[in-house]
Design a protein around this motif. Structure first.
Motif, PDB file in Angstrom:
ATOM      1  N   THR A  61     -10.811   0.379   2.660  1.00 13.44           N
ATOM      2  CA  THR A  61     -11.130  -0.922   2.049  1.00 13.44           C
ATOM      3  C   THR A  61     -10.219  -1.215   0.863  1.00 13.44           C
ATOM      4  O   THR A  61      -9.959  -2.373   0.539  1.00 13.44           O
ATOM      5  N   ARG A  62      -9.729  -0.161   0.174  1.00 12.58           N
ATOM      6  CA  ARG A  62      -8.792  -0.374  -0.951  1.00 12.58           C
ATOM      7  C   ARG A  62      -7.495  -1.011  -0.439  1.00 12.58           C
ATOM      8  O   ARG A  62      -6.948  -1.938  -1.039  1.00 12.58           O
ATOM      9  N   LYS A  63      -7.008  -0.505   0.718  1.00  7.36           N
ATOM     10  CA  LYS A  63      -5.783  -1.064   1.303  1.00  7.36           C
ATOM     11  C   LYS A  63      -6.022  -2.492   1.788  1.00  7.36           C
ATOM     12  O   LYS A  63      -5.181  -3.385   1.607  1.00  7.36           O
ATOM     13  N   LYS A  65      -5.135  -9.755  -0.860  1.00  8.64           N
ATOM     14  CA  LYS A  65      -4.600 -10.374  -2.078  1.00  8.64           C
ATOM     15  C   LYS A  65      -3.162 -10.882  -1.831  1.00  8.64           C
ATOM     16  O   LYS A  65      -2.777 -11.976  -2.252  1.00  8.64           O
ATOM     17  N   GLY A  93      -7.537   7.972   0.719  1.00 11.53           N
ATOM     18  CA  GLY A  93      -8.520   7.101   0.089  1.00 11.53           C
ATOM     19  C   GLY A  93      -9.188   6.190   1.096  1.00 11.53           C
ATOM     20  O   GLY A  93      -8.879   6.187   2.289  1.00 11.53           O
ATOM     21  N   ASP A  94     -10.109   5.383   0.609  1.00 11.52           N
ATOM     22  CA  ASP A  94     -10.890   4.486   1.466  1.00 11.52           C
ATOM     23  C   ASP A  94     -10.007   3.355   1.990  1.00 11.52           C
ATOM     24  O   ASP A  94      -9.223   2.760   1.241  1.00 11.52           O
ATOM     25  N   MET A 132      -0.174   4.308  -2.111  1.00 11.15           N
ATOM     26  CA  MET A 132      -1.496   4.914  -1.898  1.00 11.15           C
ATOM     27  C   MET A 132      -1.416   6.008  -0.837  1.00 11.15           C
ATOM     28  O   MET A 132      -0.822   5.808   0.222  1.00 11.15           O
ATOM     29  N   THR A 141       0.827  -1.224   0.000  1.00 11.93           N
ATOM     30  CA  THR A 141       0.000   0.000   0.000  1.00 11.93           C
ATOM     31  C   THR A 141       0.853   1.262   0.000  1.00 11.93           C
ATOM     32  O   THR A 141       0.350   2.361   0.221  1.00 11.93           O
ATOM     33  N   LYS A 193      -8.109  -4.643   0.636  1.00 11.98           N
ATOM     34  CA  LYS A 193      -8.232  -5.539  -0.513  1.00 11.98           C
ATOM     35  C   LYS A 193      -6.839  -5.975  -1.004  1.00 11.98           C
ATOM     36  O   LYS A 193      -6.595  -7.144  -1.297  1.00 11.98           O
ATOM     37  N   LEU A 194      -5.901  -5.022  -1.073  1.00 11.82           N
ATOM     38  CA  LEU A 194      -4.537  -5.338  -1.528  1.00 11.82           C
ATOM     39  C   LEU A 194      -3.813  -6.256  -0.537  1.00 11.82           C
ATOM     40  O   LEU A 194      -3.090  -7.180  -0.926  1.00 11.82           O
ATOM     41  N   ARG A 195      -4.010  -5.996   0.757  1.00 15.69           N
ATOM     42  CA  ARG A 195      -3.357  -6.835   1.777  1.00 15.69           C
ATOM     43  C   ARG A 195      -3.914  -8.257   1.754  1.00 15.69           C
ATOM     44  O   ARG A 195      -3.184  -9.232   1.951  1.00 15.69           O
TER      45      ARG A 195
END
Length: 599
Positions: free
Chosen positions: A563-565, A571, A560-561, A557, A554, A567-569
């Motif tokens: 939830t975006r971070k 994954k 931002g929201d 980034m 991350t 989602k990447l973690r």
């Protein structure tokens, strides 16, 4: 040709560091074998390692001339090593002589190895000349030590001579006593043209091939005579014959009763062997009784640090075996360390000396695995197997019984230190059989213990516990049931055979914890979480987790929201999980080196 009745063949035997080489120096000086200007300390110890450590590793023959009552005598001396690991060298020397000087340090008294060498001399039916050395020392206890020796040998105190190798006091009288007490050699065959000699040592020269050291028992030999090795059935004609004075000196012939050398000209390995008999081709005689083959006590694997040096290591070991007949080796391969050799040694010092000689004389960088002993294993299906490395050990569930070598050990130490020694004996699974307190405030402890425990730094620990005053000797007794298990290390749930070892059942938890912790500190972090586990007795005994290397996914980034971070973690976590399922850990050569090296 020398008259047999004017020849004396003798050897000096003693515990390590009791002054054998120093006494030999004074004998060489007194008999004018060496010029005073050429004299140096430990003259017969020609190997760099011997001079550096101050110990004798190889036996050395030398011929001296001595005049008594207007009669010249030839004295053939063989200087021998004192350490227990080199007792095979001593046993070979004793076959070539008729008498021995039993040397005892007047500051230390009778030691463990003194008793061992005395037993060997008596077994060979040799005349024993008892001598107290270092009488010039301010710490000398001459009267006490003479009494101790008289009790040990069963002789009168007046029969024991007093000498100082440092000042030369008493050496002249000792040489006269040798001529009086040691019998002259006897030849059984007097037929013209016969010859028979026993090989007690040899070495290799690049130019002239194998040079054999021998005691001539019958007849005489000259250069160009037709000779034959009895065991190898190989015929040859010596290029040169000679004597040791003390370097190899060419002679016209060597005759019955003498000790000398033959330059064979043979460059093929394996033909000359210690204990073989050399006879005349024209008038062959029956071979002499040779030596029993030495049984390796300790096994260790030697690997070159780079596989390019494998052939160099093979040649170096073959060359060393020519001068050290107690060394044995065979080729083996390891998936992690490559090709190497499984070598048999007579003890830990022997292992240390051989590896040091390989490094110095042949410029080889080596990986030496942990030493082990031979185990005889009875399986549940009735079969019997022999394992001399942990990799050959069957799985725990298949084993019915394990047998290991047992030793009989004698420790002599000051009585004040016995309380420090006893806990060590328990730690090393020793059973005390006898204790005997001597008059000079020393105690002799007889015990039996497994050979593997003797090799587990026992000697160094005993020396430390007794401030260096203890002495130790041991003999192999046979085999006994063993309480040992195979300890394996698993990395990422895969066994690594090179890290396996055989340990005592009662120490397995401690050993497993230590090995796993050491590997965790050495192994580089992987791309996925790695488990390091110690496995023995059919179960995991110790475990450590090596955390994975992580990238901050991350980092690009800003704001931002959340939830975006997340989602990447998530994954990244799935990727690491998949990698752990499919991934394998490649252990580098450096990690193997660090694991097998002693701390």
């Amino acid at each position: 040709m020398s008259d047999l009745k004017h020849i004396r063949n003798f050897s000096i035997v003693a515990h390590i560091d009791h002054g054998k080489s120093t006494l030999a120096d004074r004998m060489l000086e007194l008999t004018a074998t060496i010029e005073k200007r050429a004299m140096r300390e430990q003259y017969l110890d020609s190997m760099e390692l011997e001079r550096e450590r101050g110990i004798t590793i190889k036996m050395k023959p030398v011929r001296m001339k001595y005049r008594v009552n207007d009669q010249d005598y030839i004295l053939n001396l063989i200087d021998t090593p004192g350490h227990i690991d080199f007792s095979y060298e001593v046993s070979r020397a004793l076959k070539a002589v008729e008498g021995v000087i039993l040397l005892v340090d007047s500051t230390q008294g009778v030691q463990a190895q003194t008793l061992t060498t005395l037993a060997m001399a008596r077994e060979a039916n040799l005349v024993v000349v008892p001598v107290v050395s270092k009488i010039d020392s301010p710490l000398a206890r001459i009267a006490e030590v003479k009494k101790e020796m008289a009790n040990t040998l069963g002789c009168s105190e007046s029969d024991i001579l007093e000498v100082s190798g440092k000042t030369g006091t008493g050496v002249d009288e000792l040489l006269k006593t040798i001529i009086e007490r040691v019998p002259a050699p006897v030849s059984s065959e007097v037929t013209e043209g016969t010859f028979r000699g026993l090989i007690f040592d040899f070495h290799y020269s690049n130019h002239t091939g194998v040079i054999v050291y021998m005691r001539v028992f019958d007849g005489s030999v000259s250069a160009k005579d037709a000779l034959q090795f009895c065991a190898a059935q190989q015929k040859f004609s010596p290029i040169e014959v000679g004597i040791f004075s003390p370097s190899e000196t060419k002679a016209d012939q060597i005759s019955a009763g003498e000790i000398g050398y033959l330059v064979t000209g043979i460059k093929t390995p394996g033909i000359a062997s210690v204990g073989d008999t050399v006879i005349s081709v024209k008038h062959p005689l029956a071979p002499l009784e040779g030596y029993s083959q030495p049984r390796p006590v300790v096994w260790a694997s030697l690997y070159p640090s780079t596989q390019d040096d494998f052939n160099s290591l093979r040649q170096a070991l073959s060359r060393l075996k020519l001068s050290d007949s107690s060394l044995s080796f065979e080729e083996e391969s390891s998936g992690s360390l490559g090709r190497g050799f499984r070598c048999g040694f007579l003890g830990m010092l022997h292992l240390e000396i051989v590896t040091e000689r390989l490094r110095r004389e042949f410029d080889l960088e080596l990986v030496v695995t942990s030493p082990s002993v031979i185990y005889e294993i009875e399986l549940r299906n009735g079969k019997k197997v022999t394992a001399y490395s942990p990799m050959q050990f069957p799985d725990h569930g298949l084993i019915a019984k394990i047998y290991e070598p047992i030793t009989e050990v004698k420790i002599i130490a000051p009585s004040d230190y016995v309380s420090s020694v006893m806990p060590l004996l328990y730690d090393h699974e020793a059973n005390v059989t006898t204790t005997e307190t001597w008059s000079d405030n020393r105690t002799s402890i007889g015990l039996t213990m497994p050979l593997r425990e003797l090799m587990r730094n026992f000697f160094d620990e005993i020396k430390s516990a007794t401030s260096g005053f203890a002495s130790l000797s041991y003999t192999l007794l046979g085999t006994a049931p063993a309480e040992v298990v195979k300890l394996e290390l698993f990395v990422a749930e895969e066994s690594v055979p090179a890290f396996a070892r055989v340990v005592s059942r009662r120490r397995v938890e401690h050993e497993a914890e230590a090995a796993v912790e050491k590997l965790r500190s050495i192994l580089p972090r992987q791309m996925f979480t790695t488990k390091i586990q110690g496995f023995a007795l059919g179960r995991i005994i110790s475990s450590r987790t090596l955390s994975a290397m992580k990238k901050d996914v991350t980092q690009h980034m800003y704001g931002g929201d959340i939830t975006r971070k997340m989602k990447l973690r998530e994954k990244q976590k799935k990727g690491k999980k998949k990698m752990a399922e499919r991934g394998r850990v490649n252990i580098s050569h450096d990690v193997f080196l660090k694991m097998v090296q002693k701390e």
